[in-house]
Design a protein around this motif. Sequence first.
Motif, PDB file in Angstrom:
ATOM      1  N   THR A  24       2.078  11.178   4.948  1.00 54.29           N
ATOM      2  CA  THR A  24       0.640  12.040   4.473  1.00 54.29           C
ATOM      3  C   THR A  24      -0.404  12.634   5.512  1.00 54.29           C
ATOM      4  O   THR A  24      -0.541  13.658   5.746  1.00 54.29           O
ATOM      5  N   PRO A  85       3.504   8.053  -1.012  1.00 58.01           N
ATOM      6  CA  PRO A  85       2.051   8.449  -0.777  1.00 58.01           C
ATOM      7  C   PRO A  85       1.030   7.522  -1.670  1.00 58.01           C
ATOM      8  O   PRO A  85       0.244   8.117  -2.439  1.00 58.01           O
ATOM      9  N   THR A  87      -1.349   4.086  -2.594  1.00 55.66           N
ATOM     10  CA  THR A  87      -1.806   2.808  -2.025  1.00 55.66           C
ATOM     11  C   THR A  87      -2.120   2.018  -3.437  1.00 55.66           C
ATOM     12  O   THR A  87      -2.691   2.695  -4.202  1.00 55.66           O
ATOM     13  N   ARG A 111       0.388  -0.111   1.359  1.00 58.02           N
ATOM     14  CA  ARG A 111       1.327   0.977   1.017  1.00 58.02           C
ATOM     15  C   ARG A 111       2.446   0.798   1.940  1.00 58.02           C
ATOM     16  O   ARG A 111       2.524   0.335   2.962  1.00 58.02           O
ATOM     17  N   PRO A 113       4.854   3.282   3.609  1.00 62.43           N
ATOM     18  CA  PRO A 113       4.971   4.688   3.754  1.00 62.43           C
ATOM     19  C   PRO A 113       6.527   5.301   3.966  1.00 62.43           C
ATOM     20  O   PRO A 113       7.421   4.402   4.071  1.00 62.43           O
ATOM     21  N   SER A 169      -2.814   9.190   0.835  1.00 59.27           N
ATOM     22  CA  SER A 169      -2.027   8.703  -0.186  1.00 59.27           C
ATOM     23  C   SER A 169      -3.167   8.629  -1.437  1.00 59.27           C
ATOM     24  O   SER A 169      -4.382   8.397  -1.122  1.00 59.27           O
TER      25      SER A 169
END
Length: 318
Positions: A24, A85, A87, A111, A113, A169
């Motif tokens: 992101t 992306p 959360t 999150r 990634p 995100s």
Amino acid sequence: MRISLSKAQHLLETGHLVALPTETVYGLGALLKYPQAIDAIFTLKGRPNNNPLIIHLAAVETMAPWVEELPEQIGQLAETFWPGPMTLVLKVKPEFVPERARAGLPTAAFRIPSQPQTLELLAKCGPLVMPSANLSGRPSATSAQHVEEDFGFSFPIVDGGACQKGLESTILMHDGQKWVIIRLGALQPEVFVPVLGYLPPIQHAQKGAIPLCPGQHYRHYSPKAKLTLSSQFSADSKGIVLGFSDAAYPPGCHVKILGSLKQPEIVAENLYSVLRQLDEQKIHYALVDMRFPREGLWLTIAERLTRASVFQEVRQLP
Ligand code: TXA
Ligand code: MG
């Protein structure tokens, strides 16, 4: 300073901060287990104390024991969109998640990634808190150079090249009945329909109310240049126009291209870079062409441009 993954691991494990690439935007990472490193993030960014951080992980199993309540369909969301992306804000058992990271809230944001270098580091070092690697209020960093602009050449950075998505995100939380989007982001709302069976509503921050996503309370994404949103352009439109390669502008307009109206993903990828270029080129004023659809990724782009153009006074939450 560009550093290797092993150097990044060493710095993190000795309580230092490191800027890391994600799909992101770049993140400013500190190990969740080091309170002083978390404090240093707030100081370095100039971040308000009541704005909590996202906890980044390598695997769902790490956070499972920390979570107080598992909302419905969380398994399907995690399986479909992680690594990636998205959360999720979840109610946590307070003893497992440092209060400072969640700014005293009963919830924490998580999150996983997908950027391979950062995922590898997370697997080696354990969970990291990682806000976007920019000074508070500035456009997020989508390249190592952007991180240097805000934190200087000697700041340690793992260079992963330009971020693929270019927007932060998408943040979801469950309101007891359904999942709601509390921050628009790189995943457009429609992608959740096949998984959830409904379009998650977008919870806008309301004036005077405590926003579900504290970060939405503050000035954000702003270059120094004053931005004016516009849908009309004339030959005497002064200054620079942030616009599109396939839109028409009167002769004499100086257009800085964000991308094509047919490719919102590219516009997203370029957005913060173009906003930062305004400052680099000492441009003080720009019009922004808002003649684009309000659906899909364009919703996030419109939201970021709107917030970049509005000065919102930084104030403490009640
Ligand atoms: O893509 C991203 O999310 C990037 C990369 C680095 O992962 N990170 C990022 O972090 O955008 P940051 O700190 O710039 O934004 C995190 C947002 C803030 O608006 C914060 O208020 C919100 O997440 N947040 C964090 N914890 C929360 C919680 N417990 N409840 C509600 N919102 C929360
Ligand atoms: Mg941010």
